[in-house]
Design a protein around this motif. Structure first.
Motif, PDB file in Angstrom:
ATOM      1  N   ARG A 335      61.227   5.048  31.841  1.00  0.00           N
ATOM      2  CA  ARG A 335      59.992   5.098  30.944  1.00  0.00           C
ATOM      3  C   ARG A 335      60.294   4.616  29.388  1.00  0.00           C
ATOM      4  O   ARG A 335      59.586   3.998  28.882  1.00  0.00           O
ATOM      5  CB  ARG A 335      58.445   5.502  30.881  1.00  0.00           C
ATOM      6  N   GLU A 336      61.274   5.032  29.160  1.00  0.00           N
ATOM      7  CA  GLU A 336      62.142   5.102  28.875  1.00  0.00           C
ATOM      8  C   GLU A 336      62.623   3.404  27.769  1.00  0.00           C
ATOM      9  O   GLU A 336      62.991   3.229  26.808  1.00  0.00           O
ATOM     10  CB  GLU A 336      63.435   5.905  27.660  1.00  0.00           C
ATOM     11  N   MET A 337      63.144   2.647  28.823  1.00  0.00           N
ATOM     12  CA  MET A 337      63.405   1.232  28.739  1.00  0.00           C
ATOM     13  C   MET A 337      61.821   0.211  28.832  1.00  0.00           C
ATOM     14  O   MET A 337      60.854   1.296  29.033  1.00  0.00           O
ATOM     15  CB  MET A 337      63.846   0.871  30.140  1.00  0.00           C
ATOM     16  N   ASP A 338      61.815  -0.742  27.971  1.00  0.00           N
ATOM     17  CA  ASP A 338      61.112  -1.493  28.371  1.00  0.00           C
ATOM     18  C   ASP A 338      60.832  -2.499  29.417  1.00  0.00           C
ATOM     19  O   ASP A 338      62.139  -2.162  30.567  1.00  0.00           O
ATOM     20  CB  ASP A 338      61.528  -2.356  26.929  1.00  0.00           C
ATOM     21  N   SER A 339      60.547  -3.123  29.876  1.00  0.00           N
ATOM     22  CA  SER A 339      60.033  -3.558  31.518  1.00  0.00           C
ATOM     23  C   SER A 339      60.922  -4.940  31.172  1.00  0.00           C
ATOM     24  O   SER A 339      61.983  -5.195  32.575  1.00  0.00           O
ATOM     25  CB  SER A 339      58.815  -4.721  31.123  1.00  0.00           C
ATOM     26  N   ILE A 340      61.368  -5.526  30.593  1.00  0.00           N
ATOM     27  CA  ILE A 340      62.980  -6.238  30.274  1.00  0.00           C
ATOM     28  C   ILE A 340      64.055  -5.569  30.897  1.00  0.00           C
ATOM     29  O   ILE A 340      64.960  -5.992  31.665  1.00  0.00           O
ATOM     30  CB  ILE A 340      62.737  -7.059  29.258  1.00  0.00           C
TER      31      ILE A 340
END
Length: 396
Positions: A335-340
């Motif tokens: 969840r440290e990543m955004d959806s893209i």
């Protein structure tokens, strides 16, 4: 030259993942594409046969009618009677459109103008958000929730209308919902209809997934509500129900004055869908009545393969009751990543393409959408790839 109507459009984020997918395939990698919701199943054989037959008749090569040929509108009314127990006047309460997207966008031109406002869900199918903007109006985005139940969206719509100014003239809803797969029951639609009748608000319900429903559940039509024809119109499409995406055949039904206004606008814009397609659609609606249920059974099996497989590898997602999608929150370890970035990671590390949630509006950030457009074997392969590539997942 300035292109002022489109300058405010954000980048179409789906193209980012599509480019990565194509790049990987050119490199010889087998990417399982669960991104774009483009039905892979064939259209009904009777539709194809009737299209070919009608196309050989040169009389059908001329201009058609933008409101749809009479027999097609009659067939739509018959389908609504069988499917929902709703009686429609094919002359004044049914209009054919060149796909639901065309019908919706031009409907916004009819209902809205600069200074007006519409309430739309977020996240949402992009045209539901951008259609009001194209008409010069404001689109007030109301969260639809986490995909469990659409009743909460209806509550939030009512609250947003009371707090907003100027008062929105239009409320947009779509259940079963793309992308979140949220559903709604008839009693909650009735609450919304009753509320709208008291406030002279136009309701626009996009019933694109009317027949994609699982576990014995049946999506309601807003036309089943008492008084719906006073305030509501509904879009029904053959794209998903009959796997006729490229045919561009959809219908708008309901409130007579809205239908009449859109007929008037469309008379300036188009001459309707190619007449052999309308003829084929008429025969399909009348004779291929079991086809939507057959398709739904296939998509239900695919849903089970994806949901159960992801659960086994440690990615907990909701089990949708309808649509051809699954809406999945990014797993906690990522969840440290955004959806893209996460969708990009799935392509590069797992050879699986999905749609990033932010492509459906800011309310979609933190999620990705799977489209059930591959068979169970390919979906199982995608799950294996995810298990291999998402190394931080804890399997059960």
């Amino acid at each position: 030259m300035e292109f002022r109507r489109i300058e405010g459009l954000p980048p179409y984020v789906f193209t980012i993942i599509d480019s990565l997918k194509l790049e990987a395939r050119r490199a010889g990698r087998d990417v399982v594409d669960l991104g774009f919701g483009n039905p892979d199943l064939p259209s009904p054989e009777i539709a194809v046969e009737k299209l070919a037959e009608a196309a050989h008749n040169t009389r059908n090569h001329r201009y058609s009618s933008s409101r749809g040929i009479p027999n097609l509108r009659l067939a739509v009314a018959g389908m609504y009677q069988r499917r929902f127990g709703v009686t429609l006047d094919p002359e004044s309460e049914v209009l054919t459109t060149i796909g639901a997207k065309e019908g919706f966008s031009h409907l916004m031109w009819v209902l809205l103008q600069p200074g007006d406002a519409a309430i739309v869900p977020t996240p949402s199918y992009p045209i539901h958000i951008w259609g009001p903007y194209f008409a010069g109006a404001d689109a007030r985005q109301v969260p639809i929730g986490d995909g469990t139940d659409g009743a909460g969206y209806i509550d939030r719509v009512m609250e947003a209308w009371e707090l907003g100014w100027p008062k929105p003239r239009v409320v947009v809803l779509s259940f079963p919902h793309n992308p979140t797969t949220s559903t709604v029951e008839l009693a909650d639609l009735q609450r919304l209809v009753d509320w709208a009748r008291e406030r002279d608000v136009a309701l626009v319900h996009d019933l694109a997934y009317a027949d994609m429903c699982f576990d014995g559940w049946q999506p309601p039509s807003i036309m089943q509500c008492e008084g719906a024809k006073e305030v509501a119109v509904e879009l029904y499409s053959m794209t998903k129900s009959y796997s006729m995406a490229g045919w561009r055949v959809a219908f708008m039904v309901g409130r007579k004055d809205v239908i009449k206004a859109l007929v008037q606008l469309k008379s300036y814009l188009d001459y309707g869908t190619f007449q052999p397609i309308q003829i084929a659609a008429t025969v399909t609606l009348n004779e291929a009545t079991e086809y939507p249920a057959e398709l739904s059974g296939i998509y239900e099996s695919r849903r089970d393969a994806l949901h159960d497989g992801l659960q086994r590898v440690g990615w907990d997602i909701l089990k949708p009751k309808g649509t051809m999608f699954a809406w999945a929150r990014i797993p906690e370890p990522y969840r440290e990543m955004d959806s893209i970035d996460f969708a990009r990671h799935l392509v590069t590390e797992c050879d699986v393409a999905v749609s990033p949630g932010v492509g459906f509006g800011p309310g979609g950030e933190g999620y990705v959408r799977f489209a059930l457009i591959e068979n169970e074997q390919r979906i199982s392969q995608a799950v294996r790839n995810i298990r291999r590539g998402l190394t931080r997942l804890t399997t059960g």
